[in-house]
Design a protein around this motif. Structure first.
Motif, mmCIF file in Angstrom:
data_model
loop_
_atom_site.group_PDB
_atom_site.id
_atom_site.type_symbol
_atom_site.label_atom_id
_atom_site.label_comp_id
_atom_site.label_asym_id
_atom_site.label_seq_id
_atom_site.Cartn_x
_atom_site.Cartn_y
_atom_site.Cartn_z
ATOM 1 N N GLY A 1 29.091 20.156 -7.513
ATOM 2 C CA GLY A 1 27.936 20.708 -8.214
ATOM 3 C C GLY A 1 27.685 20.039 -9.547
ATOM 4 N N GLU A 2 28.739 19.770 -10.273
ATOM 5 C CA GLU A 2 28.593 19.111 -11.575
ATOM 6 C C GLU A 2 28.096 17.672 -11.405
ATOM 7 N N ALA A 3 28.600 16.978 -10.376
ATOM 8 C CA ALA A 3 28.133 15.609 -10.109
ATOM 9 C C ALA A 3 26.646 15.611 -9.756
ATOM 10 N N ALA A 4 26.225 16.594 -8.974
ATOM 11 C CA ALA A 4 24.801 16.712 -8.637
ATOM 12 C C ALA A 4 23.981 17.023 -9.881
ATOM 13 N N ARG A 5 24.521 17.887 -10.743
ATOM 14 C CA ARG A 5 23.811 18.255 -11.979
ATOM 15 C C ARG A 5 23.621 17.039 -12.885
ATOM 16 N N GLN A 6 24.613 16.189 -12.946
ATOM 17 C CA GLN A 6 24.495 14.989 -13.767
ATOM 18 C C GLN A 6 23.476 14.011 -13.176
ATOM 19 N N LYS A 7 23.500 13.854 -11.867
ATOM 20 C CA LYS A 7 22.606 12.880 -11.230
ATOM 21 C C LYS A 7 21.152 13.297 -11.330
ATOM 22 N N VAL A 8 20.884 14.596 -11.203
ATOM 23 C CA VAL A 8 19.496 15.055 -11.140
ATOM 24 C C VAL A 8 18.785 14.963 -12.485
ATOM 25 N N GLN A 9 19.518 14.714 -13.553
ATOM 26 C CA GLN A 9 18.888 14.584 -14.872
ATOM 27 C C GLN A 9 17.810 13.501 -14.876
ATOM 28 N N ALA A 10 17.994 12.488 -14.027
ATOM 29 C CA ALA A 10 17.041 11.359 -14.005
ATOM 30 C C ALA A 10 15.801 11.657 -13.173
ATOM 31 N N TYR A 11 15.806 12.772 -12.435
ATOM 32 C CA TYR A 11 14.690 13.084 -11.543
ATOM 33 C C TYR A 11 13.706 13.998 -12.267
ATOM 34 N N THR A 12 12.845 13.391 -13.048
ATOM 35 C CA THR A 12 11.908 14.160 -13.869
ATOM 36 C C THR A 12 10.502 14.075 -13.291
ATOM 37 N N TRP A 13 9.695 15.070 -13.618
ATOM 38 C CA TRP A 13 8.291 15.035 -13.205
ATOM 39 C C TRP A 13 7.532 13.970 -13.975
ATOM 40 N N ARG B 1 0.819 -1.211 0.000
ATOM 41 C CA ARG B 1 0.000 0.000 0.000
ATOM 42 C C ARG B 1 0.858 1.269 0.000
ATOM 43 N N ILE B 2 2.151 1.109 -0.232
ATOM 44 C CA ILE B 2 3.069 2.248 -0.198
ATOM 45 C C ILE B 2 3.758 2.412 -1.550
ATOM 46 N N THR B 3 3.788 3.625 -2.047
ATOM 47 C CA THR B 3 4.582 3.957 -3.231
ATOM 48 C C THR B 3 5.521 5.102 -2.860
ATOM 49 N N GLN B 4 6.812 4.879 -3.054
ATOM 50 C CA GLN B 4 7.785 5.949 -2.821
ATOM 51 C C GLN B 4 8.074 6.644 -4.147
ATOM 52 N N VAL B 5 7.873 7.940 -4.157
ATOM 53 C CA VAL B 5 8.041 8.744 -5.369
ATOM 54 C C VAL B 5 9.120 9.786 -5.122
ATOM 55 N N ASN B 6 9.935 10.048 -6.119
ATOM 56 C CA ASN B 6 10.871 11.162 -6.035
ATOM 57 C C ASN B 6 10.237 12.404 -6.653
ATOM 58 N N ASN B 7 10.473 13.544 -6.036
ATOM 59 C CA ASN B 7 10.128 14.792 -6.707
ATOM 60 C C ASN B 7 10.965 14.932 -7.969
ATOM 61 N N GLY B 8 10.580 15.867 -8.820
ATOM 62 C CA GLY B 8 11.317 16.086 -10.062
ATOM 63 C C GLY B 8 11.862 17.497 -10.132
ATOM 64 N N VAL B 9 12.440 17.818 -11.267
ATOM 65 C CA VAL B 9 12.958 19.162 -11.513
ATOM 66 C C VAL B 9 12.473 19.599 -12.887
ATOM 67 N N GLU B 10 12.041 20.844 -12.979
ATOM 68 C CA GLU B 10 11.498 21.348 -14.233
ATOM 69 C C GLU B 10 12.604 21.556 -15.262
ATOM 70 N N SER B 11 12.251 21.401 -16.526
ATOM 71 C CA SER B 11 13.233 21.484 -17.614
ATOM 72 C C SER B 11 13.917 22.845 -17.674
ATOM 73 N N GLN B 12 13.241 23.903 -17.207
ATOM 74 C CA GLN B 12 13.842 25.233 -17.198
ATOM 75 C C GLN B 12 15.148 25.249 -16.418
ATOM 76 N N PHE B 13 15.157 24.562 -15.279
ATOM 77 C CA PHE B 13 16.345 24.535 -14.431
ATOM 78 C C PHE B 13 17.442 23.683 -15.065
ATOM 79 N N LEU B 14 17.059 22.571 -15.661
ATOM 80 C CA LEU B 14 18.035 21.708 -16.321
ATOM 81 C C LEU B 14 18.710 22.426 -17.478
ATOM 82 N N PRO C 1 13.075 18.124 -0.591
ATOM 83 C CA PRO C 1 12.951 19.532 -0.989
ATOM 84 C C PRO C 1 13.224 19.771 -2.468
ATOM 85 N N LEU C 2 12.312 20.497 -3.114
ATOM 86 C CA LEU C 2 12.515 20.886 -4.509
ATOM 87 C C LEU C 2 13.768 21.742 -4.658
ATOM 88 N N THR C 3 14.054 22.541 -3.639
ATOM 89 C CA THR C 3 15.240 23.401 -3.659
ATOM 90 C C THR C 3 16.500 22.606 -3.956
#
Length: 372
Positions: free
Chosen positions: A330-342, A154-167, A270-272
């Motif tokens: 920062g660059e490593a974080a930028r690469q990883k977050v590419q997979a976190y989409t809405w 009964r549990i689904t774990q979801v990741n928040n995403g990041v908008e394409s504008q920021f990417l 956090p979206l931040t």
């Protein structure tokens, strides 16, 4: 929270679903002497009844965790109400426990309501046990839900995403990252966000680095109120931005900084953090909740223990002195977050809705004595 709801809602609409936000155009509160935070949960079932009478039928209703109890109770009485998915942006009970632990750590006063009784927590716990499905945002919340007896199915774990504008902005900015400096705190200026630890930590770092600039954005308070927490000799180097109106303004704020500091004692996810990662900022945060799920210490950011002012100070000081490391994290974080989409988040939420619908159908069938 509302930004996340709209972003996933847009994805669900793109997938072919119809999405209504009842806190928006449909919501009409009655005049009441009772605070809205207590009347809203009670009015949700009535609102769904009212919309159904007008021909508005829903397959599933998603409700924020602290508001779900009255609807779940009403479903026990009227099973024709649509199944309910409870969405937690950070479990209320875990938030209570985290605040209690933090206040004790810092020798702060603890109220009786925090120690023993908090209405939002009681409502949330009832909702968790009686809803059709739960969506949470981090592995700690997921583990706690199972610990209190919520079936893992009964549990689904979801990741928040990041908008394409920021990417896109981060991709454009990456080659020019050498020109950035300064530390950014983005969030409400409240205890939960770690402000009690941030003030002494950032003050020490700014004393060590006389040219360092610090920005507090989206804090919800005027400059005089926030600056009062800092010594006079550094206030001229602190920029206060009480409110941010749009993504363009937010992107420009990220663009001017190389480090994001987020020392919260409790969060959902956090979206931040994702936005800063997309913009290539080095992230210094606490090793809990959704931050711990994303940040690998020393690889794509730095994590410290909750309330550890010394480690927070040292981590910030080290990154200010070593901008090469800051850019690398920062660059490593930028690469990883590419997979976190809405889109990915929306797909998982749609599956959670479907599980709730199917579970409700099975429950109704069993009540009627039908077999599949």
């Amino acid at each position: 929270m509302s930004r996340a709801m709209y972003c996933t809602g847009d994805t669900l609409i793109t997938m072919g679903h119809q999405v209504d936000y009842i806190f928006g155009e449909y919501w009409q509160l009655r005049a009441s002497v009772i605070p809205k935070r207590f009347t809203v949960p009670l009015q949700i079932p009535e609102l769904i009844y009212s919309l159904a009478q007008k021909g508005k039928q829903y397959d599933v209703v998603e409700i924020h965790e602290p508001l779900a109890a009255p609807y779940c109770f009403n479903r026990k009485i009227n099973q024709n109400l649509p199944p309910v998915v409870l969405f937690s942006h950070g479990l209320e009970k875990r938030n209570q426990l985290a605040e209690l632990a933090y206040r004790r750590q810092k020798c702060l006063p603890v109220s009786l309501s925090l120690r023993f009784l908090r209405l939002t927590v009681l409502q949330a716990m009832y909702g968790l046990q009686n809803c059709d499905h739960v969506i949470c945002l981090n592995s700690e919340d997921n583990g706690y839900l199972q610990q209190i007896g919520v079936d893992k199915n009964r549990i689904t774990q979801v990741n928040n995403g990041v908008e394409s504008q920021f990417l896109l902005a981060g991709e454009i900015l990456a080659p020019a990252s050498l020109s950035r400096s300064g530390i950014l705190f983005l969030g409400s200026w409240v205890l939960r966000k770690g402000t009690l630890d941030l003030v002494p930590a950032i003050s020490q770092v700014m004393q060590h680095h006389p040219s360092l600039q610090f920005t507090i954005a989206g804090c919800g308070f005027d400059a005089d109120t926030v600056l009062a927490d800092f010594a006079e000799d550094i206030r001229s180097r602190i920029q206060i931005i009480p409110k941010i109106s749009n993504n363009e303004e937010l992107i420009e704020i990220y663009r001017q900084h190389s480090i994001l500091v987020l020392p919260s004692y409790f969060e959902g996810q956090p979206l931040t953090m994702f936005e800063a990662a997309a913009m290539g900022l080095a992230i210094v945060t606490t090793n809990i909740c959704g931050m711990a799920d994303f940040i690998e210490n020393g690889i794509n950011g730095i994590t410290v223990s909750v309330g550890d002012v010394e480690s927070l100070t040292q981590s910030l000081d080290h990154l200010v002195e070593n901008q090469t490391l800051a850019r690398s994290l920062g660059e490593a974080a930028r690469q990883k977050v590419q997979a976190y989409t809405w889109e990915s988040a929306g797909e998982k939420i749609a599956k959670a809705y479907e599980k709730a619908i199917q579970s409700n159908k099975k429950h109704l069938s069993s009540k009627l004595g039908l077999t599949h």
